[in-house]
Design an enzyme around this catalytic site. Structure first.
Site, PDB file in Angstrom:
ATOM      1  N   GLU A   1       0.839  -1.189   0.000  1.00 41.01           N
ATOM      2  CA  GLU A   1       0.000   0.000   0.000  1.00 41.01           C
ATOM      3  C   GLU A   1       0.885   1.254   0.000  1.00 41.01           C
ATOM      4  O   GLU A   1       1.808   1.381   0.796  1.00 41.01           O
ATOM      5  CB  GLU A   1      -0.866  -0.014   1.265  1.00 41.01           C
TER       6      GLU A   1
ATOM      7  N   ASP B   1      -1.866   0.271  10.858  1.00 44.97           N
ATOM      8  CA  ASP B   1      -2.793   1.285  11.370  1.00 44.97           C
ATOM      9  C   ASP B   1      -4.172   1.088  10.740  1.00 44.97           C
ATOM     10  O   ASP B   1      -4.409   0.095  10.047  1.00 44.97           O
ATOM     11  CB  ASP B   1      -2.249   2.699  11.112  1.00 44.97           C
TER      12      ASP B   1
END
Ligand code: TSJ
Length: 640
Positions: A425, A500
């Site tokens: 990502e 996260d």
């Protein structure tokens, strides 16, 4: 040879039998991992369920005790306490002789081959100790074993007014990798069995810590309740579950199903209460009949025009949740995992009952007929659109001479058994991964931006989707019905995202996509989650990484001792993201096979997995809120 010698010979065979189980446990229970450990419980419970199938048992109690020993009791007739013709107690034979497929079970529907029904003797062989109590004729009979050996022969130890059987055992920790039971894993398998045996009560109790946790599983509706359970977080297209039962000779077939507005097909089939994960004749019969009846109905009621093509099976099953359960004598389990039913007369039976009764049902319930046909026609249109989109990609590929996405940083190795694809990502993380990787066998595919939630999209939206197409093209194995594992370009698919909330989100979206459109990839163990460190601890020239709070504290202790002043000098940084590590750091902590930790994504429980994806990614808000609230207490690394 005299009788004495004969007896000795059989005695030796018995010992060799159980010894063989201890020597090669995998041959008898598949694996000595957590899966094998839990299999011991199912094996014992299945014997009590046989007694229920025979019509003599209504209640089964399973208890996990402190120290992770298990007890299973039922209120059946009790294991026979008499003598066998060999001169031994019948009970002793049950627990010391290997037998394929529950010769000593109660019912008429016996299981052949596979891992199922290997018998109580296998559990005995793999237990540090086992204790058996039978309540019969007002008496308590008891027998004890250790690692398969008789420690105390059958004897009467007391009086009782109960009837039934109680088995207690402690799995041998020299055999199993881990001997701690997972309550939820037992619960979902016992729940499945309660659904499959309407009216049977199964109670699971956990006494290991805190107040007892007790779950009572009892479903009067049987597999009809199973469908309601699977669909409880979906939006059904019709209120009632459709339930069809039929018999021929000694065989019984039962199906229950209901459509929802989901785009997925959820079909679980069972033969003699065994989950047939590879399907087989009962599934084929069901699918053939569904396709035929829905097409006939569609033609007759003009949902399909004369020049429309027939609906395909997959169109007819979009949004369908179905349970198929058949009971038969001499079930033939085929295929590598022995979970495919081979009896072709069952195909004929299921096809016949569904063909006849569903046809009538639709004629009598036009609104349901309309809802199903509109759903299937919509699915057929989407399938046609997906076919065109796929053709377009193929033509474009042929024109450009490559099928690989432009964003892929591929590896040099061409043997797909040796390669890894990191799906990463974000731009900066991809940069670090690119510079840190071993490009001989590690490929990097960067992803960024908002990704399509496939839980709310059909396959036609997936083709051509600019976020998902690169993943499909890089993997090279197609999607949906076209998925072909043999074309897979990498052995390990590693999802690498930050620890996260955004990272979790993208991980969940990707897993949803892989689960819905490339499920064999997960089933065959190709999908992994990278584990980047949570902390970087620097003291002077020493740099260490910690993957948990506990490890962080241990490392601080190692570097600084208990000197509070020295501790203050240690620089502890919480990792803000993958992109904050440079290539070398990312390699050392997360990508180097010598030092990294990868979590393999496993699919043990398809029912729970389907439910979690439905709740997390579907359109119903209330179940999602409940799910998040009930799991919030388990969250340890929340970093908003
Ligand atoms: F075998 C075992 F340990 F796995 C086990 C067996 C475990 C548990 C929890 C229950 C049982 C079990 C066996 N419950 N009920 C029975 N029934 C018989 O073995 C039985 C009783 C009577 C007759 C008969 O023909 O009269 C036949 C059988 C097979």
């Amino acid at each position: 040879m005299n009788e004495q010698n004969n007896y000795d010979a059989s005695q030796i065979q018995v010992l060799e039998g159980l010894q063989a189980v201890r020597k090669r446990p995998g041959m008898y229970i598949g694996t000595t991992s957590a899966k094998g450990l839990h299999h011991l419980v199912y094996e014992i419970v299945d014997n009590a369920i046989d007694e229920a199938l025979a019509g003599y048992c209504k209640n089964i109690e399973v208890t996990i005790h402190p120290g992770d020993w298990i007890s299973v009791s039922d209120d059946g007739r009790g294991i026979p306490t008499g003598m066998h013709e060999t001169g031994k107690a019948a009970m002793e034979l049950v627990f010391t002789v290997l037998h394929a497929g529950g010769k000593f079970g109660g019912g008429g529907y016996k299981v052949a081959g596979g891992l199922h029904g290997v018998g109580a003797s296998v559990v005995n062989a793999l237990s540090e100790w086992m204790k058996v109590q039978v309540f019969q004729n007002g008496l308590v009979y008891e027998m004890n074993f250790a690692r398969g050996d008789v420690i105390k022969p059958q004897e009467i130890v007391g009086e009782t007014d109960k009837i039934g059987t109680m088995i207690a055992f402690l799995p041998d920790n020299t055999i199993f990798e881990d001997t701690v039971f997972d309550f939820d894993m037992l619960l979902s398998r016992l729940r499945e069995q309660a659904f499959l045996n309407a009216g049977l009560r199964i109670q699971l109790t956990d006494l290991r810590e805190g107040p007892p946790v007790v779950k009572s599983l009892y479903y009067e509706g049987g597999i009809r309740s199973f469908v309601e359970y699977v669909n409880k977080n979906k939006n059904p297209l019709h209120a009632e579950v459709i339930h069809i039962v039929g018999k021929k000779g000694d065989s019984v077939a039962e199906v229950a199903f209901q459509y929802s507005d989901s785009y997925n097909e959820t079909l679980y089939s069972f033969a003699n209460n065994i989950h047939t994960t590879d399907g087989g004749m009962h599934e084929t019969g069901f699918k053939n009949a569904m396709t035929r009846v829905v097409n006939d109905y569609g033609r007759r009621h003009k949902f399909l025009k004369d020049d429309d093509k027939n609906l395909a099976g997959e169109d007819v099953r979009e949004g369908l949740t179905a349970i198929i359960s058949v009971k038969l004598i001499d079930a033939q389990f085929e295929g590598q995992t022995k979970t495919k039913l081979g009896n072709s007369d069952i195909r004929v039976l299921v096809d016949a009952i569904v063909g006849e009764k569903l046809g009538d049902f639709l004629e009598e319930n036009p609104p349901i007929g309309r809802a199903i046909l509109e759903k299937a026609v919509g699915a057929a249109r989407a399938r046609e659109a997906a076919r065109k989109a796929r053709e377009l990609t193929r033509r474009k590929t042929a024109l450009e001479g490559t099928s690989l996405p432009g964003k892929l940083f591929d590896c040099n190795e061409r043997d797909p058994r040796l390669t890894e694809l990191y799906i990463v990502e974000g731009d900066s993380a991809a940069g670090s991964a690119k510079s840190g990787r071993d490009s001989r066998y590690q490929a990097i595919l960067p992803l960024w931006g908002k990704m399509l939630n496939v839980e709310k999209a059909r396959i036609d939206k997936v083709y051509g989707n600019e976020k998902l197409m690169p993943v499909i093209l890089a993997l090279g194995a197609g999607i949906g019905e076209d998925f072909d594992l043999s074309r897979l370009r990498y052995n390990k698919i590693v999802l690498m995202a930050d620890a996260d909330v955004d990272g979790s989100h993208i991980r969940t979206l990707l897993l949803t996509f892989l689960f819905r459109f490339m499920r064999p990839l997960i089933e065959e163990g190709h999908v992994y989650l990278a584990q980047p460190p949570l902390y970087k601890i620097v003291r002077g020239k020493t740099v260490r990484y910690a993957f948990s709070d506990k490890e962080r504290d241990r490392i601080i202790g190692e570097l600084c001792g208990t000197d509070e002043a020295a501790r203050a000098k240690a620089d502890v940084q919480r990792n803000k993201g993958l992109g904050e590590m440079n290539g070398e750091e990312l390699w050392e902590t997360t990508m180097n096979p010598e030092t990294r930790t990868l979590l393999r994504v496993e699919l043990d429980d398809a029912v729970s997995a389907d439910q979690i994806f439905t709740v997390l990614m579907g359109d119903k808000v209330e179940p999602r809120r409940e799910f998040i609230e009930s799991y919030a207490k388990h969250v340890v690394n929340l970093d908003i």
